[in-house]
Design an enzyme around this catalytic site. Structure first.
Site, PDB file in Angstrom:
ATOM      1  CE1 TYR A  89       1.393  -0.858   6.531  1.00  0.00           C
ATOM      2  CE2 TYR A  89      -0.363  -2.144   7.535  1.00  0.00           C
ATOM      3  CZ  TYR A  89       0.293  -0.938   7.367  1.00  0.00           C
ATOM      4  OH  TYR A  89      -0.141   0.176   8.036  1.00  0.00           O
ATOM      5  CB  SER A 144       3.564   8.274   9.935  1.00  0.00           C
ATOM      6  OG  SER A 144       2.461   7.603  10.508  1.00  0.00           O
ATOM      7  CB  THR A 167      -2.929   7.364   8.762  1.00  0.00           C
ATOM      8  OG1 THR A 167      -2.756   6.022   9.247  1.00  0.00           O
ATOM      9  CG2 THR A 167      -3.299   7.329   7.279  1.00  0.00           C
ATOM     10  CE  LYS A 188      -4.983   6.000  12.132  1.00  0.00           C
ATOM     11  NZ  LYS A 188      -3.714   5.356  11.754  1.00  0.00           N
TER      12      LYS A 188
END
Length: 375
Positions: free
Chosen positions: A72, A105, A138, A211
């Site tokens: 994507y 990001s 993220t 994360k």
């Protein structure tokens, strides 16, 4: 089989109108332009709190050619399309959206972070704003969250939110995450808890979150200290306040700042070469963060290079590549003798943020060490 097909078509027809706004993607060669003006104001119910959404892009604004593919492109959907896809959010808050940027990001920059911080600080005393939500990818969300935790001073909730699946995916997680983030930002009980992150029903502190998975929906964890709280379809429960300095108690300011000093992260390993440390110094790094082995350790050649860098005025900090645990002073490394700083509870990426902000003004090593104890 015929009965199953009828039910499937009925459900698909009901869901399709909600997905349609998210499919309004931009051309592959022209990403949406960022703006500081209000993109959209949704509803104006005086009985509801007012939440400002600052959109930066990320997977939550991503789109793919198919709902069943991994590939994507981030930052393809605008904030108005995302809000229109969850009409239920207008029942819990009045929404005002601004498109700050629209990037993945991995391309988050200090320039965008500064723009976010300045916008929040400008609007913090606005009585028509009760809370802030920031949509964000993220990959570097913990860095932006921690940066804002250091330099933003509102007593109103500031909540970051993202997703692990693009808006066009089967079972996309973004819409409910955004709904829950708005619910937390609109909640008076979320005030004075520092910058928060809401994803997958969990409320994290910017100080502790990290994360831990490349693709899993439950990608963020808060090791050691745990969650700030939980949220479920807009029903929030809180467990604690962050214990270190943040928000109004922070001594940091980015007023007038247009960039941050260069701080490099160097990853340690077995038989590592010290050349990268020397090269970073020669290329103009003002600070170095070593993601050390174990308790912030590295081999003798690298320690000697760090000591040389410190003597040249570069601030060198020892962190760790290990997932949890503190890096303390003078354990296996004589920090006092070598002129080094210990990160204590901050991982390498957050250590870089704090050191970058700290170096906006001249500070002695003992003062910088204090910052890593207090923030």
């Amino acid at each position: 089989m015929k009965k199953f097909s009828i039910h499937f078509i009925t459900v698909f027809a009901a869901v399709l109108p909600l997905l349609a706004p998210l499919a309004q993607t931009q051309s592959k060669n022209a990403a949406p332009q960022a703006t500081n003006s209000n993109e959209q104001t949704v509803q104006n119910n005086k009985a509801l709190p007012n939440v400002m959404i600052l959109a930066t892009g990320g997977t939550i604004a991503g789109a793919a050619k198919s709902g069943a593919q991994a590939a994507y492109t981030s930052g393809q959907v605008t904030i108005d399309a995302m809000v229109n896809a969850i009409p239920e959010v207008t029942k819990i808050a009045n929404i005002k959206g601004e498109q700050i940027s629209n990037v993945g990001s991995q391309d988050m920059s200090f320039e965008i972070m500064l723009k976010l911080a300045n916008r929040i600080n400008q609007a913090k005393d606005n009585t028509s704003v009760d809370g802030f939500v920031i949509t964000h990818g993220t990959d570097t969300m913990e860095e932006t969250a921690y940066f804002l935790n250091l330099v933003c001073k509102p007593d109103k909730p500031v909540v970051l939110v993202g997703s692990m699946r693009p808006s066009t995916a089967i079972s996309a997680d973004g819409p409910l995450n955004l709904y829950d983030a708005v619910a937390v930002a609109a909640d008076p009980n979320a005030k004075n808890r520092g910058v928060l992150l809401v994803m997958n029903d969990w409320i994290h502190s910017a100080q502790t979150l990290t994360k831990v998975s490349t693709t899993a929906v439950q990608t963020f964890m808060s090791p050691i200290r745990g969650l700030i709280g939980t949220t479920a379809y807009g029903v929030n429960e809180y467990y604690r306040y962050p214990h270190q300095k943040y928000g109004a108690k922070s001594e940091f300011s980015v007023d007038g700042a247009t960039k941050l000093p260069r701080v490099d992260v160097i990853y340690a390993g077995a038989d590592m070469n010290a050349d990268l440390i020397d090269a970073a110094v020669k290329l103009g790094a003002k600070g170095l963060v070593i993601a050390g082995v174990g308790n912030g350790n590295m081999n003798k050649a690298s320690l000697d290079a760090c000591a040389r860098a410190s003597k040249q005025g570069v601030v060198v900090l020892r962190s760790t590549r290990v997932a949890t645990g503190n890096v303390a002073r003078n354990v296996e490394v004589n920090d006092d003798q070598m002129g080094l700083i210990a990160s204590y509870g901050l991982n390498p990426q957050k250590s870089r943020i704090l050191l970058s902000v700290a170096l906006l003004q001249p500070r002695k090593l003992d003062e910088i060490q204090r910052l890593f104890l207090e923030y």
